[in-house]
Write a protein that holds these residues in place. Structure first.
Motif, mmCIF file in Angstrom:
data_model
loop_
_atom_site.group_PDB
_atom_site.id
_atom_site.type_symbol
_atom_site.label_atom_id
_atom_site.label_comp_id
_atom_site.label_asym_id
_atom_site.label_seq_id
_atom_site.Cartn_x
_atom_site.Cartn_y
_atom_site.Cartn_z
ATOM 1 N N ARG A 178 67.061 28.971 53.145
ATOM 2 C CA ARG A 178 66.567 28.343 52.021
ATOM 3 C C ARG A 178 67.097 26.589 52.027
ATOM 4 N NH1 ARG A 178 65.957 30.978 46.775
ATOM 5 N NH2 ARG A 178 65.954 33.276 47.159
ATOM 6 N N ALA A 197 64.230 23.655 52.091
ATOM 7 C CA ALA A 197 64.092 22.572 51.165
ATOM 8 C C ALA A 197 64.002 21.205 51.871
ATOM 9 C CB ALA A 197 65.803 22.565 50.331
ATOM 10 N N ALA A 219 61.487 27.246 47.093
ATOM 11 C CA ALA A 219 61.230 25.903 47.687
ATOM 12 C C ALA A 219 60.092 25.105 47.164
ATOM 13 C CB ALA A 219 61.317 26.147 49.239
ATOM 14 N N ARG A 225 60.537 23.881 43.541
ATOM 15 C CA ARG A 225 61.449 23.002 43.476
ATOM 16 C C ARG A 225 60.943 21.667 44.124
ATOM 17 N NH1 ARG A 225 66.675 24.513 42.161
ATOM 18 N NH2 ARG A 225 67.108 26.817 42.153
#
Length: 337
Positions: free
Chosen positions: A62, A66, A111, A114
């Motif tokens: 993750r 990101a 991801a 966001r």
């Protein structure tokens, strides 16, 4: 357009990347894969390499996702990373399918939502979600066919689809889903995530080698709904660019059962029944579910996509194989890529 592709070094994704960049001169692709690109991949994308950024990334990471989403700001994601079915892997480590195919999908979708730049995530599923299906069914299966997976790969793909649908509902994301099987064509090769090769792959090798292809006797009575990766790539491109495709599933297939002898005829390869030397085995009784015929009407209606004639698809693959392989490279286990 900035497109992020996971599983980018794989078979279908590599064909998609090249076709998409050839058709969209303004586009740029961020190619994510857990491993380094091989020489076949680099050669395949040589003419568009200036618009491909390559990054190593495990889709379960993750933090890494990101960072890459923030750095490259993709507008569209094609999530093709997966662990494909190998019976030995299912027995030895069934959790691997869930870990990569389900949790990896959740990580990519999280991801994407966001990042703030992504408008659509095209989720690559599989016809394995249909399982064995109804043995008595003869008509083509549409996308509303019950999902009844019969192996851990199919289970993981159903679960990943449910995750994708929930993200779409929770965050208002556009997450169309594609299901395909029996895909063949340029760039099919053994990789760390794919070890079972298609019958057309073996036929192409036999064509280049100038030898008959040995199969099990029952394979000569079997049939399949085959589709070229080039045609699949065309549909993926439409899903990246067409407005208002929603978050529904699309079957991508030829839409017809083609007998194995007819497929061999299109390749111009002789098949021989030889169980001792057979490199392919198909059960003629399997004609439904993941081994059935697929209704591609939804893709035709919503995307304007239809598969080309199979003879054209095979002819294109024949030309590619003859241009990229030689009998000498086929004799080298690492040469025919």
């Amino acid at each position: 357009m900035r497109v992020l592709v996971t599983g980018a070094c794989g078979f279908v994704m590599s064909v998609f990347i090249r076709r998409f960049l050839q058709e969209h001169e303004e586009a740029r692709v961020l190619a994510l894969d857990v491993g380094e690109p091989d020489t076949a991949w680099s050669g395949h994308l040589a003419d568009v390499a200036g618009r491909v950024d390559v990054e190593r990334c495990d889709v379960r990471d993750r933090d890494r996702l990101a960072t890459l989403f923030a750095r490259h700001r993709p507008e569209t994601v094609v999530h093709g990373a997966t662990v494909t079915l190998v019976p030995e892997w299912e027995r030895e480590d069934p959790g691997r399918f869930l870990d990569v195919n389900v949790m990896g999908t959740a990580a990519v979708l999280d991801a994407a939502r966001r990042a703030g730049s992504v408008g659509r995530v095209v989720h690559v599923s599989s016809a394995a979600v249909y399982g064995a299906g109804d043995p008595g069914r003869t008509e083509p299966q549409d996308e509303d066919t019950p999902l009844e997976p019969d192996d851990m790969y199919g289970v993981s793909k159903v679960a990943a689809e449910l995750v994708a649908r929930r993200f779409a509902a929770l965050y208002g994301m556009s997450v169309p889903i594609v299901r395909f099987t029996k895909v063949f064509g340029p760039m099919e090769r053994p990789t760390s995530a794919r070890t079972l090769m298609s019958l057309p792959y073996h036929l192409a090798r036999a064509l280049v080698a100038g030898t008959p292809l040995a199969v099990t006797p029952r394979t000569l009575r079997a049939a399949g709904d085959w589709i070229s990766a080039v045609d699949v790539a065309a549909a993926l491109g439409l899903l990246c660019t067409r407005p208002d495709v929603g978050s529904v599933a699309f079957n991508l297939a030829g839409g017809a059962a083609v007998p194995v002898p007819r497929l061999a005829e299109l390749f111009g390869v002789e098949m021989v029944a030889d169980p001792e030397r057979a490199v392919a085995d198909m059960d003629p009784a399997l004609r439904s579910g993941k081994d059935g015929i697929y209704d591609v009407g939804r893709a035709a209606r919503l995307l304007g996509w239809r598969p080309r004639d199979l003879a054209q698809q095979v002819g294109e693959y024949r030309e590619w194989a003859l241009a990229h392989w030689t009998p000498e490279t086929l004799a080298d286990p690492g040469g025919a890529t």
